[in-house]
Motif scaffolding. Structure first.
Motif, PDB file in Angstrom:
ATOM      1  N   UNK A 178       0.854  -0.966  -0.057  1.00  0.00           N
ATOM      2  CA  UNK A 178      -0.155  -0.008   0.116  1.00  0.00           C
ATOM      3  C   UNK A 178       0.916   1.223   0.010  1.00  0.00           C
ATOM      4  N   UNK A 179       0.264   2.150  -0.709  1.00  0.00           N
ATOM      5  CA  UNK A 179       1.391   3.340  -0.775  1.00  0.00           C
ATOM      6  C   UNK A 179       0.546   4.581  -0.689  1.00  0.00           C
ATOM      7  N   UNK A 180       1.201   5.342   0.372  1.00  0.00           N
ATOM      8  CA  UNK A 180       0.562   6.634   1.036  1.00  0.00           C
ATOM      9  C   UNK A 180       1.259   7.681   0.207  1.00  0.00           C
ATOM     10  N   UNK A 181       0.800   8.245  -0.853  1.00  0.00           N
ATOM     11  CA  UNK A 181       1.585   9.289  -1.583  1.00  0.00           C
ATOM     12  C   UNK A 181       1.517  10.628  -1.087  1.00  0.00           C
ATOM     13  N   UNK A 182       2.636  11.514  -1.385  1.00  0.00           N
ATOM     14  CA  UNK A 182       2.584  12.690  -1.090  1.00  0.00           C
ATOM     15  C   UNK A 182       1.634  13.685  -1.742  1.00  0.00           C
ATOM     16  N   UNK A 183       1.672  14.990  -1.758  1.00  0.00           N
ATOM     17  CA  UNK A 183       0.841  15.961  -2.318  1.00  0.00           C
ATOM     18  C   UNK A 183       0.589  15.612  -3.825  1.00  0.00           C
ATOM     19  N   UNK A 184      -0.449  15.508  -4.371  1.00  0.00           N
ATOM     20  CA  UNK A 184      -0.904  15.351  -5.730  1.00  0.00           C
ATOM     21  C   UNK A 184      -0.155  16.399  -6.813  1.00  0.00           C
ATOM     22  N   UNK A 185       0.497  16.139  -7.717  1.00  0.00           N
ATOM     23  CA  UNK A 185       1.138  17.034  -8.463  1.00  0.00           C
ATOM     24  C   UNK A 185       2.518  17.537  -8.131  1.00  0.00           C
ATOM     25  N   UNK A 186       3.020  17.044  -6.877  1.00  0.00           N
ATOM     26  CA  UNK A 186       4.217  17.687  -6.464  1.00  0.00           C
ATOM     27  C   UNK A 186       5.601  16.652  -6.813  1.00  0.00           C
ATOM     28  N   UNK A 187       6.506  17.381  -7.404  1.00  0.00           N
ATOM     29  CA  UNK A 187       7.419  16.420  -8.052  1.00  0.00           C
ATOM     30  C   UNK A 187       7.914  15.421  -6.909  1.00  0.00           C
ATOM     31  N   UNK A 241       5.042   5.084   2.854  1.00  0.00           N
ATOM     32  CA  UNK A 241       4.784   6.455   3.046  1.00  0.00           C
ATOM     33  C   UNK A 241       5.709   7.526   2.631  1.00  0.00           C
ATOM     34  N   UNK A 242       5.331   8.240   1.772  1.00  0.00           N
ATOM     35  CA  UNK A 242       6.086   9.365   0.973  1.00  0.00           C
ATOM     36  C   UNK A 242       6.761  10.453   1.784  1.00  0.00           C
ATOM     37  N   UNK A 243       6.375  10.576   3.315  1.00  0.00           N
ATOM     38  CA  UNK A 243       7.281  11.166   4.299  1.00  0.00           C
ATOM     39  C   UNK A 243       6.968  10.658   5.609  1.00  0.00           C
ATOM     40  N   UNK A 244       7.757  11.118   6.362  1.00  0.00           N
ATOM     41  CA  UNK A 244       7.741  10.971   7.868  1.00  0.00           C
ATOM     42  C   UNK A 244       6.541  11.303   8.607  1.00  0.00           C
ATOM     43  N   UNK A 271       9.611   4.861   4.875  1.00  0.00           N
ATOM     44  CA  UNK A 271       9.310   6.203   5.070  1.00  0.00           C
ATOM     45  C   UNK A 271      10.113   6.848   4.331  1.00  0.00           C
ATOM     46  N   UNK A 272       9.919   8.318   3.923  1.00  0.00           N
ATOM     47  CA  UNK A 272      10.981   9.171   3.447  1.00  0.00           C
ATOM     48  C   UNK A 272      11.155  10.264   4.174  1.00  0.00           C
ATOM     49  N   UNK A 287       9.834   2.037  12.132  1.00  0.00           N
ATOM     50  CA  UNK A 287       9.885   2.280  10.726  1.00  0.00           C
ATOM     51  C   UNK A 287      11.188   1.408  10.246  1.00  0.00           C
ATOM     52  N   UNK A 288      11.059   0.409   9.343  1.00  0.00           N
ATOM     53  CA  UNK A 288      11.964  -0.373   8.798  1.00  0.00           C
ATOM     54  C   UNK A 288      13.187   0.196   8.282  1.00  0.00           C
TER      55      UNK A 288
END
Ligand code: GYE
Length: 348
Positions: A178-187, A241-244, A271-272, A287-288
């Protein structure tokens, strides 16, 4: 016409030597030249004119962002010869374009933009160019190319590192992701997804079940994870998760549902950002793997501005270096195993 130098630079702490590196000097000469430039910059600032800088900041959505904002206030201080106008655009793309327009109207010397979205920049950047104000794109990337310099991180590589680490860790075992992405349209979102998906494509034993935006916030991460749990409980063993901050929210949602995660749990968390608390969770084994994205970029932006102000060649593109960290007990070719000493040595 402004003078540009095309050069990709690796390493935040190496930011100074990159300038000489672009000029093709030897390592030794690079160090000397850099030292001279730094001294020059320090001497010039108090006696010369104050440099006015507008920074159109994304918002205050994450710990990463707060560290980045603080770094700009620290570096672009009155003491260092700057007058900084930082506008928090609260993740509103239209407000960010207006912020840039206000910098143009005030005829600031330099404009720095951390673009919320990749799209929609051509017109306002043309207006800045017409006004003769140099623009530095920082942190994220944009679709347009009518700006003067870029400073940021390679988010595609961050996604690849996350994928490579997962492949190494699972060693051929199935992944239901499962991926929790960051803000839509952000690079930063697009890059991390692209990088991770490129590794996913090499693993027929991996399935991406779903991906939804958590908007780089803790509450967003929690909401998305709650809805994932409703839909897919018992079907997933990896959450990216695309950020902490999203990871903190996802962990809260899993705690509430009695789902275990981390090195001793049922679900692997990637995480990132690798901000302080993210690395604390990594050290704690919750967090692994946490892939770093360095928010300390203002010094590098200031170096570029100083070169522009001096009418010298400046790097068109400067890449800030990142690494990745894994929980104690994990050995990886792609990441450093977390220790208390590493955490204690972090500046953000
Ligand atoms: O990962 C996230 C922040 O643009 C790289 O933005 C940055 C991202 C960072 O809100 O925490």
């Amino acid at each position: 016409m402004k003078r540009k130098l095309v050069c990709a630079i690796i390493g935040m702490t190496m930011a100074a030597s990159l300038l000489a590196g672009c000029g093709g000097s030897s390592d030794t000469a690079a160090t000397d030249e850099t030292a001279a430039e730094e001294e020059g910059a320090e001497e010039e600032a108090p006696s010369g004119d104050v440099i006015t800088v507008g920074y159109a900041q994304v918002g205050h959505e994450s710990d990463w962002r707060m560290a980045n904002t603080q770094n700009y206030y620290d570096v672009f201080s009155a003491e260092n010869g700057y007058d900084l106008q930082l506008i928090d655009c609260d993740n509103d793309n239209a407000a960010q374009i207006e912020a840039v327009r206000s910098f143009i109207q005030q005829e600031l010397d330099y404009i720095v933009i951390a673009p919320i979205e990749t799209a929609g920049w051509d017109t306002v950047l043309q207006e800045a160019e017409d006004a003769g104000i140099p623009v530095i794109i920082a942190d994220r990337e944009i679709d347009a190319d009518n700006y003067d310099a870029w400073v940021g991180t390679n988010t595609v590589n961050e996604g690849i590192t996350a994928g490579n680490w997962l492949g190494e860790y699972l060693d051929g075992a199935d992944a239901n992701i499962l991926v929790i992405e960051g803000s839509v349209g952000a690079s930063a979102t697009l890059g991390r997804t692209e990088g991770f998906d490129s590794v996913l494509a090499e693993h027929p034993e991996w399935t991406k079940i779903d991906q939804q935006s958590g908007d780089f916030t803790q509450s967003g991460g929690q909401e998305v994870m709650e809805s994932f749990i409703k839909s897919y409980e018992g079907q997933f063993n990896v959450v990216v998760c695309q950020n902490d901050n999203e990871a903190y929210g996802a962990m809260d949602a899993m705690d509430a549902a009695g789902i275990t995660y981390g090195v001793d749990g049922d679900v692997i968390i990637i995480s990132f950002d690798a901000t302080h608390d993210g690395l604390q969770y990594t050290l704690d084994g919750k967090i692994n793997c946490d892939v770093e994205c360095n928010p300390i970029q203002a010094e590098t932006v200031a170096e570029v501005i100083q070169l522009m102000a001096a009418g010298e060649e400046y790097p068109e593109s400067t890449l800030v270096d990142d690494e990745a960290f894994v929980a104690p007990g994990i050995e990886s070719a792609y990441a450093t195993t977390m220790t208390q000493e590493i955490l204690d040595g972090r500046a953000y």
